[in-house]
Design an enzyme around this catalytic site. Structure first.
Site, mmCIF file in Angstrom:
data_model
loop_
_atom_site.group_PDB
_atom_site.id
_atom_site.type_symbol
_atom_site.label_atom_id
_atom_site.label_comp_id
_atom_site.label_asym_id
_atom_site.label_seq_id
_atom_site.Cartn_x
_atom_site.Cartn_y
_atom_site.Cartn_z
ATOM 1 N N ARG A 53 0.839 -1.189 0.000
ATOM 2 C CA ARG A 53 0.000 0.000 0.000
ATOM 3 C C ARG A 53 0.879 1.246 0.000
ATOM 4 N NH1 ARG A 53 -1.067 2.284 4.551
ATOM 5 N NH2 ARG A 53 -1.380 0.349 5.714
ATOM 6 N N TYR A 106 -16.843 17.584 -15.066
ATOM 7 C CA TYR A 106 -17.193 16.157 -15.099
ATOM 8 C C TYR A 106 -18.160 15.851 -13.956
ATOM 9 C CZ TYR A 106 -16.632 11.183 -14.144
ATOM 10 O OH TYR A 106 -16.873 9.864 -13.861
ATOM 11 N N ASP A 178 -7.202 19.197 -14.755
ATOM 12 C CA ASP A 178 -7.567 17.843 -15.148
ATOM 13 C C ASP A 178 -7.246 17.723 -16.633
ATOM 14 O OD1 ASP A 178 -8.806 15.516 -16.000
ATOM 15 O OD2 ASP A 178 -10.549 15.756 -14.700
ATOM 16 N N LYS A 203 -8.356 6.458 -19.073
ATOM 17 C CA LYS A 203 -8.744 6.949 -20.385
ATOM 18 C C LYS A 203 -7.578 6.833 -21.370
ATOM 19 C CE LYS A 203 -12.655 8.053 -18.315
ATOM 20 N NZ LYS A 203 -12.413 8.043 -16.874
#
Length: 383
Positions: A53, A106, A178, A203
């Site tokens: 982690r 978004y 972004d 994406k």
């Protein structure tokens, strides 16, 4: 490969953080499928790794590559774009702070702001970011962040990054961009004054619709330390196989973005000529209000197009249901073409808010198939 500034984009994408494995000579970064690491005595870490982690060599390779692509000192990889979004907001903002967001942000970003952070005492103001005077007017003494999408999702509005950086820094605030729609290949926000770049690596960076991920990239040491702390403390990290898949996708980012852009220019031309298409949103069009800025700060105009159709929402839904090559699905940026109805799908959370999108809007992510086939598919759906 540690010195990356002297190399071109495609070279960085293939080599940054991805030297051959020193033990085996493997030219591809191994998938370090382990949760923990043997220590040489208490605190005696081999290579700095103690628990996956906190850190994993496959993830480290991805983070180094992401930083190199954006020309930054630091990169952090996350389990999703929203995990990266949440980490950025909770690192930069505190209760009582204010953030300026796009008025067509978004839907997932808006939902997090409106339904989660607002309950934490964070205030936000939606503003058309292309209107710099409106942005200045929205800034308050408590403003700590300007959150920028350019191009925006789904209306493809374009913001002037350098100018907004001046506004943010003049107000003692940060500028986050972004960069998901553009990708690091088409746009470099840090070089234009941004403090942080965010990606949904799901994406274009991953590019094959087979992995979910996110990233935060910065050259600000203090911000990166905050991102790293919350990345570990909250644990929204990608697994090693996800990191490996994303790295694999990155290697072809330049050639894919060129093909996406080529295809999108041709698809856009066909949409403009169709009598049932009432408006086309694409920054590559000379009549687009952000065309000049996009030309200044982007290498090309990307693979995303939105358009409205004659007949309102029902007509838009029919178009979405009739395509054969454009798959009806959320997300974007993969090698295959996708089509969606933002008002009913990705931006449903904005319904009834100032960010609600037009009901007759269709959004397409243009893939890298034959452009002739894609055009024929859309024309048949519109007929």
């Amino acid at each position: 490969m540690t010195e990356t500034d002297e190399y071109g984009f495609a070279t960085r994408a293939i080599h940054a953080g991805q030297d051959p494995d020193p033990r085996t000579g493997s030219v591809i970064v191994p998938i370090h499928a382990t949760s923990t690491y043997a220590q040489d005595g208490v605190g005696g870490l081999r290579g700095g790794y103690e628990y996956s982690r906190t850190g994993n060599p496959t993830r480290s390779a991805l983070e180094e590559c992401l930083a190199a692509l954006e020309g930054a000192r630091h990169g952090r990889a996350f389990a999703s774009g929203m995990a990266a979004t949440d980490t950025a907001l909770r690192t930069i903002l505190r209760p009582g702070d204010h953030v300026v967001i796009p008025n067509d942000a978004y839907g997932g970003t808006f939902r997090l702001m409106d339904k989660v952070l607002a309950r934490w005492g964070v205030e936000y103001t939606p503003v058309p970011l292309a209107d710099v005077d409106a942005v200045r007017a929205a800034v308050r003494p408590t403003t700590r962040l300007l959150w920028v999408e350019t191009p925006t999702n789904p209306l493809l509005h374009v913001a002037d990054i350098a100018l907004l950086a001046e506004v943010a820094h003049g107000a003692d605030a940060r500028l986050l961009v972004d960069n998901t729609f553009a990708s690091p290949y088409l746009q470099s926000p840090l070089r234009q004054g941004a403090d942080v770049v965010l990606h949904s690596t799901t994406k274009y960076i991953g590019g094959h619709s087979d992995v979910v991920g996110g990233a935060l990239v910065t050259s600000d040491d203090e911000l990166d330390a905050g991102f790293g702390f919350l990345q570990n403390a909250a644990g929204g990290v990608p697994g090693p196989f996800d990191a490996w898949l994303t790295l694999r996708g990155i290697k072809t980012l330049e050639v894919r973005m060129e093909k996406h852009s080529d295809n999108t220019e041709r698809v856009t031309e066909a949409l403009l000529r169709h009598p049932k298409v009432t408006h086309v949103y694409y920054p590559g069009l000379p009549e687009h209000p952000g065309h000049e800025i996009a030309t200044k700060q982007m290498r090309r105009y990307g693979g995303m197009v939105s358009f409205t159709v004659e007949g309102g929402e029902e007509a838009a839904l029919r178009v979405c249901s009739r395509t054969r090559l454009f798959t009806l699905a959320e997300s974007l940026g993969g090698v295959e073409s996708l089509i969606e109805h933002p008002g009913r799908m990705t931006h449903l959370s904005t319904a009834g808010s100032p960010l609600q999108v037009p009901a007759d809007l269709v959004r397409i992510s243009v893939g890298i198939e034959s452009a002739d086939d894609l055009i024929a598919d859309l024309l048949a759906a519109l007929s």
